[in-house]
Design an enzyme around this catalytic site. Structure first.
Site, PDB file in Angstrom:
ATOM      1  CG  ASP A   1      -4.926  -1.240   6.087  1.00  0.00           C
ATOM      2  OD1 ASP A   1      -4.835  -0.973   4.762  1.00  0.00           O
ATOM      3  OD2 ASP A   1      -4.705  -1.142   6.686  1.00  0.00           O
TER       4      ASP A   1
ATOM      5  NE  ARG B   1      -1.740   3.386   4.222  1.00  0.00           N
ATOM      6  CZ  ARG B   1      -0.670   3.004   3.725  1.00  0.00           C
ATOM      7  NH1 ARG B   1      -1.048   1.486   3.056  1.00  0.00           N
ATOM      8  NH2 ARG B   1       0.178   3.759   2.866  1.00  0.00           N
TER       9      ARG B   1
ATOM     10  CB  SER C   1      -1.912  -8.531  -3.881  1.00  0.00           C
ATOM     11  OG  SER C   1      -2.444  -7.950  -2.547  1.00  0.00           O
TER      12      SER C   1
ATOM     13  CG  LEU D   1      -2.497   0.945 -10.008  1.00  0.00           C
ATOM     14  CD1 LEU D   1      -1.399   2.746  -9.361  1.00  0.00           C
ATOM     15  CD2 LEU D   1      -3.707   1.760  -9.080  1.00  0.00           C
ATOM     16  CB  ALA D   2       2.150   4.254 -13.312  1.00  0.00           C
TER      17      ALA D   2
ATOM     18  CB  CYS E   1       5.730  -2.594  -7.793  1.00  0.00           C
ATOM     19  SG  CYS E   1       4.837  -2.102  -6.565  1.00  0.00           S
ATOM     20  CG  PHE E   2       9.469  -1.154 -10.923  1.00  0.00           C
ATOM     21  CD1 PHE E   2       9.007  -1.999 -11.434  1.00  0.00           C
ATOM     22  CD2 PHE E   2       9.929   0.216 -12.247  1.00  0.00           C
ATOM     23  CE1 PHE E   2       8.112  -1.337 -13.023  1.00  0.00           C
ATOM     24  CE2 PHE E   2       9.201   0.979 -13.654  1.00  0.00           C
ATOM     25  CZ  PHE E   2       7.842   0.151 -13.417  1.00  0.00           C
ATOM     26  CD  GLN E   3      15.907  -3.126  -4.278  1.00  0.00           C
ATOM     27  OE1 GLN E   3      16.346  -2.586  -5.407  1.00  0.00           O
ATOM     28  NE2 GLN E   3      15.747  -3.715  -3.755  1.00  0.00           N
TER      29      GLN E   3
HETATM   30  P1  NAD Z   1       0.517  -0.293   0.298  1.00  0.00           P
HETATM   31  O1  NAD Z   1       1.501  -0.939   1.475  1.00  0.00           O
HETATM   32  O2  NAD Z   1      -0.096   1.018   0.992  1.00  0.00           O
HETATM   33  O3  NAD Z   1      -1.530  -1.145   1.055  1.00  0.00           O
HETATM   34  C1  NAD Z   1      -1.282  -2.147   1.549  1.00  0.00           C
HETATM   35  C2  NAD Z   1      -1.899  -2.150   3.286  1.00  0.00           C
HETATM   36  O4  NAD Z   1      -2.317  -3.424   3.619  1.00  0.00           O
HETATM   37  C3  NAD Z   1      -1.686  -1.462   4.526  1.00  0.00           C
HETATM   38  O5  NAD Z   1      -2.744  -0.749   4.264  1.00  0.00           O
HETATM   39  C4  NAD Z   1      -1.746  -2.117   5.905  1.00  0.00           C
HETATM   40  O6  NAD Z   1      -2.168  -1.851   6.874  1.00  0.00           O
HETATM   41  C5  NAD Z   1      -2.982  -3.636   4.639  1.00  0.00           C
HETATM   42  N1  NAD Z   1      -2.966  -4.537   5.238  1.00  0.00           N
HETATM   43  C6  NAD Z   1      -2.171  -5.592   4.889  1.00  0.00           C
HETATM   44  N2  NAD Z   1      -2.344  -6.845   6.036  1.00  0.00           N
HETATM   45  C7  NAD Z   1      -3.712  -6.770   6.246  1.00  0.00           C
HETATM   46  C8  NAD Z   1      -4.284  -8.259   6.780  1.00  0.00           C
HETATM   47  N3  NAD Z   1      -4.356  -8.529   6.573  1.00  0.00           N
HETATM   48  N4  NAD Z   1      -5.490  -7.370   6.581  1.00  0.00           N
HETATM   49  C9  NAD Z   1      -6.299  -5.801   6.746  1.00  0.00           C
HETATM   50  N5  NAD Z   1      -5.067  -4.821   6.034  1.00  0.00           N
HETATM   51  C10 NAD Z   1      -4.021  -5.382   5.739  1.00  0.00           C
HETATM   52  O7  NAD Z   1       0.744  -1.750  -0.722  1.00  0.00           O
HETATM   53  P2  NAD Z   1       0.141  -0.978  -1.837  1.00  0.00           P
HETATM   54  O8  NAD Z   1       0.810  -0.043  -2.615  1.00  0.00           O
HETATM   55  O9  NAD Z   1      -1.195  -0.376  -2.223  1.00  0.00           O
HETATM   56  O10 NAD Z   1       0.299  -2.455  -3.002  1.00  0.00           O
HETATM   57  C11 NAD Z   1      -0.833  -3.202  -2.428  1.00  0.00           C
HETATM   58  C12 NAD Z   1       0.078  -4.601  -3.998  1.00  0.00           C
HETATM   59  O11 NAD Z   1      -0.220  -3.922  -4.863  1.00  0.00           O
HETATM   60  C13 NAD Z   1       0.831  -4.738  -3.555  1.00  0.00           C
HETATM   61  O12 NAD Z   1       1.310  -6.639  -3.707  1.00  0.00           O
HETATM   62  C14 NAD Z   1       1.889  -4.174  -4.319  1.00  0.00           C
HETATM   63  O13 NAD Z   1       2.943  -4.874  -5.560  1.00  0.00           O
HETATM   64  C15 NAD Z   1       0.491  -4.261  -5.756  1.00  0.00           C
HETATM   65  N6  NAD Z   1       0.598  -2.805  -6.469  1.00  0.00           N
HETATM   66  C16 NAD Z   1       0.966  -2.085  -6.006  1.00  0.00           C
HETATM   67  C17 NAD Z   1       1.302  -0.461  -7.017  1.00  0.00           C
HETATM   68  C18 NAD Z   1       1.790   0.407  -6.898  1.00  0.00           C
HETATM   69  O14 NAD Z   1       1.336   1.362  -7.311  1.00  0.00           O
HETATM   70  N7  NAD Z   1       1.806   0.559  -5.345  1.00  0.00           N
HETATM   71  C19 NAD Z   1       0.629  -1.030  -8.697  1.00  0.00           C
HETATM   72  C20 NAD Z   1       0.193  -2.591  -9.026  1.00  0.00           C
HETATM   73  C21 NAD Z   1       0.438  -3.707  -7.883  1.00  0.00           C
HETATM   74  C1  UGA Z   2       4.670   0.295 -12.666  1.00  0.00           C
HETATM   75  C2  UGA Z   2       4.166   0.644 -13.819  1.00  0.00           C
HETATM   76  O1  UGA Z   2       4.904   1.474 -14.898  1.00  0.00           O
HETATM   77  C3  UGA Z   2       2.875   0.091 -13.499  1.00  0.00           C
HETATM   78  O2  UGA Z   2       2.343  -0.223 -14.363  1.00  0.00           O
HETATM   79  C4  UGA Z   2       3.018  -0.860 -11.990  1.00  0.00           C
HETATM   80  O3  UGA Z   2       1.557  -1.330 -11.879  1.00  0.00           O
HETATM   81  C5  UGA Z   2       3.132  -0.900 -11.092  1.00  0.00           C
HETATM   82  O4  UGA Z   2       4.862  -0.308 -11.159  1.00  0.00           O
HETATM   83  C6  UGA Z   2       3.081  -1.709  -9.759  1.00  0.00           C
HETATM   84  O5  UGA Z   2       3.191  -3.024 -10.182  1.00  0.00           O
HETATM   85  O6  UGA Z   2       3.893  -0.803  -8.906  1.00  0.00           O
HETATM   86  P1  UGA Z   2       5.274   2.968 -10.789  1.00  0.00           P
HETATM   87  O7  UGA Z   2       6.433   2.593  -9.808  1.00  0.00           O
HETATM   88  O8  UGA Z   2       4.150   3.550  -9.739  1.00  0.00           O
HETATM   89  O9  UGA Z   2       4.829   1.775 -11.569  1.00  0.00           O
HETATM   90  O10 UGA Z   2       5.902   4.026 -11.274  1.00  0.00           O
HETATM   91  P2  UGA Z   2       6.546   4.308 -12.716  1.00  0.00           P
HETATM   92  O11 UGA Z   2       6.176   5.456 -13.900  1.00  0.00           O
HETATM   93  O12 UGA Z   2       6.962   3.437 -14.069  1.00  0.00           O
HETATM   94  O13 UGA Z   2       8.053   4.734 -12.475  1.00  0.00           O
HETATM   95  C7  UGA Z   2       9.082   3.331 -11.784  1.00  0.00           C
HETATM   96  C8  UGA Z   2       9.987   4.393 -11.480  1.00  0.00           C
HETATM   97  O14 UGA Z   2      10.973   4.323 -12.719  1.00  0.00           O
HETATM   98  C9  UGA Z   2      10.149   5.509 -11.367  1.00  0.00           C
HETATM   99  O15 UGA Z   2      11.565   5.950 -10.847  1.00  0.00           O
HETATM  100  C10 UGA Z   2      10.393   6.516 -12.066  1.00  0.00           C
HETATM  101  O16 UGA Z   2      11.120   8.047 -12.119  1.00  0.00           O
HETATM  102  C11 UGA Z   2      11.292   5.880 -12.906  1.00  0.00           C
HETATM  103  N1  UGA Z   2      10.938   5.881 -14.528  1.00  0.00           N
HETATM  104  C12 UGA Z   2      10.180   5.749 -15.240  1.00  0.00           C
HETATM  105  C13 UGA Z   2      12.651   6.087 -15.065  1.00  0.00           C
HETATM  106  O17 UGA Z   2      13.811   5.778 -14.240  1.00  0.00           O
HETATM  107  N2  UGA Z   2      12.487   6.684 -16.594  1.00  0.00           N
HETATM  108  C14 UGA Z   2      11.411   6.320 -17.028  1.00  0.00           C
HETATM  109  O18 UGA Z   2      11.754   6.558 -18.584  1.00  0.00           O
HETATM  110  C15 UGA Z   2      10.271   5.571 -16.559  1.00  0.00           C
END
Ligand code: NAD
Ligand code: UGA
Length: 460
Positions: free
Chosen positions: A42, A47, A138, A170-171, A283-285
């Site tokens: 990173d 971090r 991502s 993953l959630a 992520c959702f929005q």
């Molecule tokens: P995050 O912001 O927690 O982590 C991203 C990391 O990438 C940061 O630590 C940042 O410093 C690093 N970074 C950015 N540009 C870089 C570069 N050029 N070189 C090295 N490091 C760099 O983000 P996240 O929540 O882990 O999400 C990452 C991706 O996964 C997003 O596209 C998101 O939509 C997707 N995703 C997230 C979740 C979740 O639950 N958070 C679940 C599924 C998918």
């Molecule tokens: C969500 C998806 O569930 C994952 O599959 C996906 O990988 C992830 O987004 C992503 O791409 O980042 P996450 O946002 O971590 O995961 O958590 P959720 O359990 O989905 O909850 C999202 C939001 O919806 C929370 O604010 C939760 O409180 C709300 N929620 C969830 C409700 O209001 N009602 C429900 O029945 C379920």
């Protein structure tokens, strides 16, 4: 698509991005694949330092994660700032960097900002001395792999890069279990011989703990779009039930009873039908807005409008929740103190990105309330930074109308509690509070008053 047997040797894996996805996913791969070296890099050195630091202060709070990191870190999991060295030595490189909503230029406020993905691709092109498999972990718009390929093909060493899509499902709060027992692992690759070899190499990694029936292989575009569509479908269910909660409150129906009655139809199912103050999370929005943008780009205006409504209802719900509290006190909150229980966007995470609490608290504050805020896992400085970064009004450091508690001990005079995150510990707390307050003025995130199950759902 059939998986053709064609082995490619992978010994070293690199993941760029040590955030909520990169850290936990790689820790699980390292745990389940002791024969691989997994390095997470990173450009945020703080971090990396935290990932190498004490297990009780890892950058991501996730139940079960410290145990996984502890075991893997002592063996084959490394966190490093050496991006160049790690790219050089790896045969397989995951990109798990952030893909937020664009804030400027074409598509601002809707499309995904791919600058971090592009920066990764440039680093990979620059530092590679051998062919690589490059994986989109991502969440990205459909056809991003094409852009990545363009950048990688500009390398000066005529190297071959195979690009795969392997979105993460993953959630937060259940990430470790989600990765140990995924509903499916999705891998998209090109149908060329080298593309299939790359797909197979990634399948073999997951097959160390996931049964092959659950590993779905598709073309790259289906995989990229499936991720956006999955999040949109999940969020759509929440907006659907939240929209119905408004009708319940007008008519005397009970939203929890409605959810159960609807969800017991196996074709619909019980999950993701819990009415709330609105969904949050990073992520959702952003993913739905990205989908809306893509639909508009392809001229599908009706489709775009359909999905946009999911976000609009979510904003309506957050606003409605805050307004109910304000209305309860007669139209403004001057002289009132509201206790905010929960700041994280959901339970069992320290993540506050897009948390409904940020918007609800702002509206209550703007209506004159003094706020006392408590979350069991979110640090006070994170709450302050969220307020500074996301509220539209400027807040001063020593604002006496915002107090952050590090324990659930609130001041004597709290006029109402807004329960905004469903932390387990609040359930008991709520019972205590409802004794103290005789069930009055506790505004629960599903718009119910605690200890009562009245039909009008109003805050008694
Ligand atoms: P995050 O912001 O927690 O982590 C991203 C990391 O990438 C940061 O630590 C940042 O410093 C690093 N970074 C950015 N540009 C870089 C570069 N050029 N070189 C090295 N490091 C760099 O983000 P996240 O929540 O882990 O999400 C990452 C991706 O996964 C997003 O596209 C998101 O939509 C997707 N995703 C997230 C979740 C979740 O639950 N958070 C679940 C599924 C998918
Ligand atoms: C969500 C998806 O569930 C994952 O599959 C996906 O990988 C992830 O987004 C992503 O791409 O980042 P996450 O946002 O971590 O995961 O958590 P959720 O359990 O989905 O909850 C999202 C939001 O919806 C929370 O604010 C939760 O409180 C709300 N929620 C969830 C409700 O209001 N009602 C429900 O029945 C379920």
């Amino acid at each position: 698509m059939a998986i053709k047997k064609n082995k490619m040797k992978v010994k070293n894996i690199c993941c760029i991005g040590a955030g909520y996805v990169g850290g936990p996913t790689m820790a699980v791969i390292a745990l389940k694949c002791p024969h691989l070296n997994v390095t997470v890099v990173d450009n945020n050195s703080e971090r990396i330092k935290a990932w190498n630091g004490p297990l009780d202060s890892l950058p991501v709070y996730e139940p079960g994660l410290p145990e996984v990191v502890s075991k893997a870190r002592s063996r084959n999991l490394f966190f490093s700032s050496d991006i160049k060295g790690s790219i050089e030595k790896s045969e397989m490189i995951f990109m798990a960097v952030n893909t937020p909503t664009k804030t400027e230029g074409d598509g601002a406020g809707m499309g995904a900002d791919l600058r971090y993905i592009e920066a990764c691709a440039k680093d990979i092109a620059k530092y590679s001395n051998s062919n690589k498999i490059v994986i989109e972990k991502s969440t990205v718009p459909i056809r991003t792999a094409e852009k990545i390929k363009e950048i990688l093909d500009q390398n000066e060493k005529a190297l071959n890069f195979e690009i795969l899509s392997n979105p993460e499902f993953l959630a937060e709060g259940t990430a470790v279990n989600d990765m140990f027992n995924p509903d499916r692992v999705l891998i998209g690759g090109s149908e060329t011989k080298s593309g299939q070899k790359a797909v197979n190499a990634l399948v073999e990694i997951y097959a160390n703990w996931v049964s092959k029936e659950k590993i779905l292989t598709t073309n790259v575009w289906s995989s990229e779009l499936s991720k956006l569509a999955s999040n949109a479908m999940l969020a759509q269910r929440i907006s659907s039930i939240n929209s119905l909660s408004a009708l319940c409150e007008k008519t005397g129906a009970n939203i929890d009873e409605l959810s159960k009655a609807i969800g017991m139809d196996h074709r619909i199912g019980l999950y993701f039908l819990k009415a709330s103050v609105g969904f949050g999370g990073s992520c959702f929005q952003k993913d739905i807005l990205n989908l809306v943008y893509l639909c508009k780009y392809y001229g599908l205006d009706e489709v775009a409008e359909y999905w946009h409504q999911v976000v609009k209802i979510n904003n309506y719900q957050k606003n409605r929740f805050a307004q109910k509290i304000i209305d309860h006190f007669g139209g403004d909150l001057k002289g009132k103190t509201i206790g905010i229980l929960g700041w994280a966007f959901k339970a069992n995470t320290n993540d506050t990105r897009e948390s409904a609490a940020i918007d609800v608290a702002e509206k209550l504050y703007n209506s004159g309330a003094t706020l006392e805020i408590y979350d069991p896992m979110v640090k006070p400085e994170t709450i302050i930074n969220d307020i500074k970064d996301y509220w539209s009004i400027k807040i001063y450091e020593n604002d006496k109308k915002i107090k952050i508690n590090q324990t659930p001990n609130f001041a004597e005079k709290i006029d109402g509690f807004a329960v905004l995150t469903e932390w387990e510990e609040f359930k008991n707390l709520q019972l205590d509070l409802s004794k103290v307050f005789d069930g009055r003025n506790i505004f629960e995130r599903s718009l119910y008053s605690i200890g009562k199950n009245t039909n009008d759902n109003d805050c008694k």
